[in-house]
Design a protein around this motif. Sequence first.
Motif, PDB file in Angstrom:
ATOM      1  N   PRO A 226      -7.790  -0.520  -1.601  1.00  0.00           N
ATOM      2  CA  PRO A 226      -7.001   0.649  -1.193  1.00  0.00           C
ATOM      3  C   PRO A 226      -5.730   0.860  -2.006  1.00  0.00           C
ATOM      4  CG  PRO A 226      -7.719  -0.569   0.737  1.00  0.00           C
ATOM      5  CD  PRO A 226      -8.019  -1.420  -0.459  1.00  0.00           C
ATOM      6  N   ILE A 227      -5.297  -0.135  -2.767  1.00  0.00           N
ATOM      7  CA  ILE A 227      -4.161   0.068  -3.668  1.00  0.00           C
ATOM      8  C   ILE A 227      -4.657   0.624  -4.996  1.00  0.00           C
ATOM      9  CG2 ILE A 227      -2.493  -1.156  -5.119  1.00  0.00           C
ATOM     10  CD1 ILE A 227      -1.739  -2.846  -2.774  1.00  0.00           C
TER      11      ILE A 227
ATOM     12  N   MET B 199      -6.930   7.179  -8.880  1.00  0.00           N
ATOM     13  CA  MET B 199      -7.159   8.577  -8.511  1.00  0.00           C
ATOM     14  C   MET B 199      -6.145   9.479  -9.212  1.00  0.00           C
ATOM     15  SD  MET B 199      -7.489  10.113  -4.648  1.00  0.00           S
ATOM     16  CE  MET B 199      -5.781   9.925  -4.226  1.00  0.00           C
ATOM     17  N   THR B 200      -4.967   8.949  -9.440  1.00  0.00           N
ATOM     18  CA  THR B 200      -3.929   9.690 -10.153  1.00  0.00           C
ATOM     19  C   THR B 200      -4.407  10.107 -11.538  1.00  0.00           C
ATOM     20  OG1 THR B 200      -2.219   8.456  -8.991  1.00  0.00           O
ATOM     21  CG2 THR B 200      -1.561   9.586 -10.989  1.00  0.00           C
TER      22      THR B 200
ATOM     23  N   ALA C 272       1.475   7.011  -6.609  1.00  0.00           N
ATOM     24  CA  ALA C 272       0.399   7.969  -6.894  1.00  0.00           C
ATOM     25  C   ALA C 272       0.888   9.409  -6.732  1.00  0.00           C
ATOM     26  CB  ALA C 272      -0.798   7.706  -5.977  1.00  0.00           C
TER      27      ALA C 272
ATOM     28  N   LEU D 180       3.365  10.223  -9.605  1.00  0.00           N
ATOM     29  CA  LEU D 180       2.690  10.325 -10.904  1.00  0.00           C
ATOM     30  C   LEU D 180       1.920  11.631 -11.030  1.00  0.00           C
ATOM     31  CD1 LEU D 180       1.400   6.668 -11.358  1.00  0.00           C
ATOM     32  CD2 LEU D 180       2.973   7.881 -12.873  1.00  0.00           C
ATOM     33  N   LEU D 181       1.310  12.062  -9.944  1.00  0.00           N
ATOM     34  CA  LEU D 181       0.559  13.321  -9.986  1.00  0.00           C
ATOM     35  C   LEU D 181       1.477  14.502 -10.281  1.00  0.00           C
ATOM     36  CD1 LEU D 181      -1.955  12.759  -7.116  1.00  0.00           C
ATOM     37  CD2 LEU D 181      -2.550  13.524  -9.392  1.00  0.00           C
TER      38      LEU D 181
ATOM     39  N   PRO E 257      -5.898   4.866  -4.939  1.00  0.00           N
ATOM     40  CA  PRO E 257      -4.981   5.990  -5.153  1.00  0.00           C
ATOM     41  C   PRO E 257      -4.334   5.989  -6.528  1.00  0.00           C
ATOM     42  CG  PRO E 257      -4.072   4.458  -3.544  1.00  0.00           C
ATOM     43  CD  PRO E 257      -5.457   4.024  -3.821  1.00  0.00           C
ATOM     44  N   LEU E 258      -4.091   4.807  -7.073  1.00  0.00           N
ATOM     45  CA  LEU E 258      -3.448   4.765  -8.387  1.00  0.00           C
ATOM     46  C   LEU E 258      -4.393   5.282  -9.487  1.00  0.00           C
ATOM     47  CD1 LEU E 258      -1.520   1.372  -8.148  1.00  0.00           C
ATOM     48  CD2 LEU E 258      -0.572   3.670  -8.085  1.00  0.00           C
TER      49      LEU E 258
ATOM     50  N   SER F 101       2.050   1.997  -3.385  1.00  0.00           N
ATOM     51  CA  SER F 101       1.027   2.614  -4.249  1.00  0.00           C
ATOM     52  C   SER F 101       0.881   4.093  -3.923  1.00  0.00           C
ATOM     53  CB  SER F 101      -0.321   1.900  -4.095  1.00  0.00           C
ATOM     54  OG  SER F 101      -0.913   2.172  -2.841  1.00  0.00           O
TER      55      SER F 101
ATOM     56  N   VAL G 281       0.848  -1.205   0.000  1.00  0.00           N
ATOM     57  CA  VAL G 281       0.000   0.000   0.000  1.00  0.00           C
ATOM     58  C   VAL G 281       0.875   1.244   0.000  1.00  0.00           C
ATOM     59  CG1 VAL G 281      -1.630   1.324   1.388  1.00  0.00           C
ATOM     60  CG2 VAL G 281      -1.980  -1.124   1.077  1.00  0.00           C
TER      61      VAL G 281
END
Lengths: 205, 200
Positions: free
Chosen positions: B73-74, B80-81, A188, A191-192, B77-78, A184, A181
């Motif tokens: 939950p993994i 969501m990017t 994330a 990447l943003l 967020p990915l 990830s 987790v």
Amino acid sequence: MPCERRPTLVVLGVLLASIPDLAAAHTPIEGIGDFYNGLLHPLLVPAHLLSIAAVGLLIGQQPSQSLQPAALACLAATATGLIGAGLGLTIELESLLLACAAGCGLLVAWRPRLPQGATILLGGLIGLAVGLDSPPNLVDLQTKVAALLGTGVAVYLLFLYSTAAADRLNARPWQQIAVRVLGSWIAASALLVLSLSLSGALSPV
Amino acid sequence: MNRIVIRSDRAALLAACLWLVSTAALAHETEGLAGGFVSGLLHPVLGWDHVVAMFAVGLWGAFLGNPAIWLLPIVFPLVMTLGGALGVAGLPLDGVEIGIAISAVVLGGLVMFAARPPLWIAALVVGLFAVFHGHAHGTELPEAASPITYSMGFVIATGLLHVAGIAFGLLTRWPAGRIAVRAGGAFVAAVGVAFFVDAV
């Protein structure tokens, strides 16, 4: 990892928790000395922090025999990169480091088994890249060396701690999941910001 | 040996909680790295529509059990990017607020009715709504004092809300807990309906 090293993780967590809201990443903090400025540098540059953490976690997920060669590669490469930065070799690597954080974060979430050569290469590349991306804004040789030394210590410790954390959090399934987790989350975040860079709207950090 | 393992787990949890608490203490500063991180951390938390939907993702994951309990939950967020990237690029996404409200209604309803679809459908539903949430966060990213710490902040806050939902969802181990979890889903859905009405 020996039991006596475990409290060190808590201490590191508390240290991270107590980082005050002070200067921006690349400007020195007044009054704490050049070595400590260098020490804080990778902690205050998010691209460095994320990429080192991601690579460290990924290597820590691998079999234990991969850890030592990767750690040695990171040490040698970090020293090389910092020497290069100290000699004036300036390369803008923040975007590359964010891409590395994103890619390695995704791999942490996926949790593949990597060949030993790949872990050594990753450890070396992250040390080299972060080292090269950490030129000290100093003129005097003594202060420059002190800052670079501090940065080298922090980079290597960050790498070791993240590797050790992933290696240690391998005993129970929920611990392995927590590391995935975290990977990830790192991916994330990176990447943003990369998408922001690509859109041309990013101002210097 | 077991006692040592438990202490290390608690130590790691304590360090994580200290980290979260300390950044909240800097909440009055909005400049620089810490300011960007706090802004990002607070962004999902200050919107109840975000909070209940993120809570519901964790709740539903715990309700579905392994591997959904960690896969959702993994995935969230990915994906969501992707929505965040659209927001960063300034690409409009119509009905973002309505989509966020509907996410709470749907996710809460799925928990309330104890829906157990195949894993790929659950991931698809969660991923679809993640785009809307990401877009809402991403539109504010360019204005953040420090975009990277802002993104770290809201990704972490989102993840911790999922963890809160998972923690509550673990009550399904007990019969009364299953009722409590489904009631929690009903509450989330009701909040979602309120936001939906407000958005429309």
